[in-house]
Design a protein around this motif. Structure first.
Motif, PDB file in Angstrom:
ATOM      1  N   UNK A 175      63.451  58.882  50.483  1.00  0.00           N
ATOM      2  CA  UNK A 175      64.498  59.894  50.289  1.00  0.00           C
ATOM      3  C   UNK A 175      63.910  61.140  49.630  1.00  0.00           C
ATOM      4  N   UNK A 200      61.489  62.880  52.112  1.00  0.00           N
ATOM      5  CA  UNK A 200      62.112  63.664  53.185  1.00  0.00           C
ATOM      6  C   UNK A 200      62.275  65.105  52.732  1.00  0.00           C
ATOM      7  N   UNK A 246      75.286  58.991  63.489  1.00  0.00           N
ATOM      8  CA  UNK A 246      73.902  58.547  63.591  1.00  0.00           C
ATOM      9  C   UNK A 246      73.614  57.922  64.947  1.00  0.00           C
ATOM     10  N   UNK A 250      70.111  62.655  65.585  1.00  0.00           N
ATOM     11  CA  UNK A 250      69.100  61.631  65.354  1.00  0.00           C
ATOM     12  C   UNK A 250      68.089  61.601  66.495  1.00  0.00           C
ATOM     13  N   UNK A 266      61.777  66.107  59.242  1.00  0.00           N
ATOM     14  CA  UNK A 266      62.327  65.889  57.903  1.00  0.00           C
ATOM     15  C   UNK A 266      63.343  66.967  57.536  1.00  0.00           C
ATOM     16  N   UNK A 273      66.351  65.786  59.077  1.00  0.00           N
ATOM     17  CA  UNK A 273      66.842  64.609  58.358  1.00  0.00           C
ATOM     18  C   UNK A 273      67.597  65.024  57.112  1.00  0.00           C
ATOM     19  N   UNK A 318      71.006  66.287  58.015  1.00  0.00           N
ATOM     20  CA  UNK A 318      71.891  65.169  58.374  1.00  0.00           C
ATOM     21  C   UNK A 318      72.294  64.401  57.119  1.00  0.00           C
ATOM     22  N   UNK A 319      71.307  64.247  56.233  1.00  0.00           N
ATOM     23  CA  UNK A 319      71.525  63.512  54.996  1.00  0.00           C
ATOM     24  C   UNK A 319      72.604  64.169  54.142  1.00  0.00           C
ATOM     25  N   UNK A 363      76.047  63.657  55.909  1.00  0.00           N
ATOM     26  CA  UNK A 363      76.518  62.276  55.830  1.00  0.00           C
ATOM     27  C   UNK A 363      76.719  61.839  54.390  1.00  0.00           C
ATOM     28  N   UNK A 364      75.877  62.369  53.502  1.00  0.00           N
ATOM     29  CA  UNK A 364      76.003  62.016  52.090  1.00  0.00           C
ATOM     30  C   UNK A 364      77.376  62.385  51.542  1.00  0.00           C
ATOM     31  N   UNK A 422      79.712  59.757  52.675  1.00  0.00           N
ATOM     32  CA  UNK A 422      79.433  58.504  51.962  1.00  0.00           C
ATOM     33  C   UNK A 422      79.956  58.561  50.539  1.00  0.00           C
TER      34      UNK A 422
END
Lengths: 318, 315
Positions: free
Chosen positions: A60, A63, A255, A276, A293, A296, A299-300, A303-304, A307
């Protein structure tokens, strides 16, 4: 986390070591004993901790670091500032990938919410063959996703495919399915929905069975029709689960990879390139790990947020 | 698993399954039993029932049937229009061909190795860590648990690329786990969901039970093995199923880890080989690839279904 009832032994003032076992709980523990207790506790923790450190925490952080580097395995990484991001932004596939991912998520949500909910509503009313329904609806979930994707690729096939065969035998116009730029994405949603809705149906079913029957009785006495009962009893009673599953579905569908990779390869005309999939392309086709990255991380972040919302809502303790 | 103490079972999946209502006079749902009992109600009920059975069979069973029988058709019959509902002659040739041509034994074995290794390591390390966090309360235990739970916020797929780079060149020891089952096994251990599930279950077990064992002279390991684990059979079952299914069904991660064709699990091999193989052979291989998980589901379906419905609504 509730830990208040656990007596916290204080580190202060270790009594003189006697080498005898303390009588039991509450006996003052010597410093040595505490140390060996810690050592043992960490002994149990070590394997899991190492795996988390190596394969969750470190990647993490990495990235984010690599997103600002020019990174090719084997040679020293080079800081490039935000170059990766600007490069990725200028990629025509970038816009397409986000558009496709969001569209996919939106359609998957509409179908993936409505269909299982209605299914669960109907199944909950049926008094016979319950086990049969449950097993059958969950069967596709247990079929490996790759097999589902290949299976539907075959159904969609313009020559030997079943999908058009069914349409033409019903005298309906045939479709290009996964081979048409405007229908490919929807075709993929159908596959993903078929393959995954079993779990959602079962969760809704469990939620519906938790609704107290008196509520329906009371509503009925008040003269509420079936649809009013759904609207005023069923939906409010299951609202929390609906919200949870929606969030989970957003996180899962954003994803998506297997279906576009196996069925369409991102095409036709980039109509099914997802984020993805683009990350995969940057890493393994363009050998551009910095770009991968950077994607990524984006996206993180997106999506975070979902979440965090999900975890916040499901947190039961404290 | 050898059991020393008799397992005191608290909540077993069977109990959960027992929650399902019997047919007949049932708990009140949307439609009142009175309306159902009338002649019109019964007619509507059986019409809907038949409709749903047909719809389910068509939507969920028929594709599977089509796949299983498709592989039995001759290549000509497979592409003919209109397609045949039953194969003209049941031939298992495609199944034996795919077994040999696609080297299915190797790939199935690879999958078994990858899934079972991930399962065992996950059980060992996650149980030990959950035990430590739940019962031994190490210093900074809360921080560590927080760090583990934080990974739940990070969707796994979004991190596959940096994870791949880590696996390709492990920090400090600089070895590569690519094309090595360890590349599947070790990352699988970092499963916050399963660890948390175990920890929550252990939290429910009273400390007194464990302390009694310790007063009797049992060490920490023995307490875990002889007291805690036998009491945790339901949750261990759930974690086992989750762990096995996850590895068996995964595609993207093994696709990255295994570039050597003869190391690939069946899911990756199917896609890689699907280009240059005849349709009936590919379909036969798809059926074979599905059999293990479907069989497992049919055997454990009550437990799996109870686990899904129970675990998720409590959340």
């Amino acid at each position: 986390m509730k830990t208040a009832q656990v007596p916290q032994r204080s580190a202060a003032a270790p009594p003189p070591t006697t080498g005898q076992r303390p009588a039991g709980r509450g006996a003052p523990s010597p410093f040595r004993r505490k140390l060996s207790h810690q050592a043992r506790a960490y002994g149990f923790l070590l394997g899991g901790l190492l795996c988390f450190a190596l394969f969750s925490w470190y990647p993490a952080i990495r990235a984010v670091i690599i997103a600002f580097q020019k990174y090719t395995p084997g040679s020293a990484p080079e800081w490039v500032g935000t170059d990766n991001f600007t490069q990725v932004f200028q990629d025509p596939e970038f816009g397409a990938a986000w558009r496709n991912t969001l569209t996919f998520t939106l359609i998957a949500l509409l179908i993936g919410f409505a269909v299982p909910f209605v299914m669960a509503l109907v199944l909950n009313e049926l008094r016979h063959a319950r086990a049969f329904f449950r097993v059958v609806v969950y069967l596709p979930v247990m079929i490996p996703p790759v097999v589902s994707a290949l299976l539907w690729k075959w159904f969609y096939d313009p020559g030997a495919g079943l999908a058009n065969e069914v349409l033409s035998s019903l005298h309906l116009p045939t479709s290009n399915w996964s081979n048409g730029a405007d229908t490919a994405l929807v075709s993929l949603v159908i596959v993903a929905t078929w393959a995954n809705l079993g779990g959602t149906v079962l969760i809704y079913l469990a939620a519906l069975q938790g609704i107290p029957g008196e509520l329906y009785e009371a509503a009925e006495l008040d003269g509420a029709s079936i649809f009013q009962r759904i609207r005023h009893v069923t939906v409010p009673q299951t609202r929390f689960i609906i919200l949870m599953l929606m969030l989970l579905q957003i996180i899962a569908t954003m994803q998506v990879f297997t279906e576009p990779f196996v069925i369409t390869g991102g095409g036709p005309e980039n109509s099914t390139v997802t984020i993805l999939y683009l990350i995969y392309k940057y890493a393994f086709l363009y050998n551009n790990f910095g770009g991968a990255c950077a994607l990524s991380v984006m996206l993180l972040v997106v999506l975070g947020l979902f979440s965090a919302l999900y975890l916040r809502l499901t947190r039961t303790d404290d | 698993m050898t059991q020393i103490a008799p397992p005191p079972r608290e909540v077993s999946p069977d109990d959960l399954a027992a929650r399902k209502r019997p047919a007949g006079p049932a708990v009140r749902t949307l439609v009142s039993p009175l309306a159902l009992a009338s002649a019109k109600g019964r007619a509507v009920y059986w019409t809907v029932f038949t409709g749903v059975v047909l719809a389910f069979v068509l939507a969920f069973l028929f594709p599977v049937y089509w796949m299983v029988t498709g592989a039995m058709k001759s290549p000509d019959e497979l592409v003919q229009t209109p397609p045949t509902l039953f194969p003209k002659s049941f031939s298992l040739g495609a199944y034996t061909d795919s077994w040999e041509l696609m080297d299915l034994p190797t790939h199935l074995w690879n999958t078994v190795v990858q899934a079972s290794g991930a399962w065992i390591l996950q059980l060992v390390f996650c149980t030990a860590a959950a035990y430590a966090l739940s019962k031994l309360k190490p210093a900074f235990g809360k921080v560590i648990l927080g760090g583990i739970l934080a990974t739940l916020m990070v969707p796994a797929q979004a991190l596959v690329v940096p994870k791949y780079l880590t696996v390709a060149d492990l920090p400090l020891i600089h070895t590569s786990l690519l094309n090595d089952p360890l590349g599947i096994w070790l990352p699988a251990v970092a499963n916050a969901f399963n660890l948390y599930l175990l920890k929550r279950f252990f939290d429910q077990i009273p400390r007194d039970v464990l302390e009694a064992a310790e007063i009797d002279g049992a060490g920490k390991l023995r307490t875990l093995w002889s007291i805690l684990l036998p009491m945790s059979r339901p949750v261990l079952g759930v974690v086992s199923i989750f762990a096995l299914v996850a590895v068996w069904q995964d595609f993207l991660w093994p696709l990255m880890v295994f570039s050597d064709t003869d190391k690939q699990p069946i899911s990756v091999a199917l896609v890689q080989l699907s280009q240059n193989i005849s349709l009936s052979v590919l379909i036969a291989a798809m059926v074979i690839a599905s059999i293990p998980m479907v069989l497992m589901f049919l055997v454990f379906q009550r437990h799996i279904i109870a686990g899904i419905s129970a675990g998720s609504t409590k959340g």
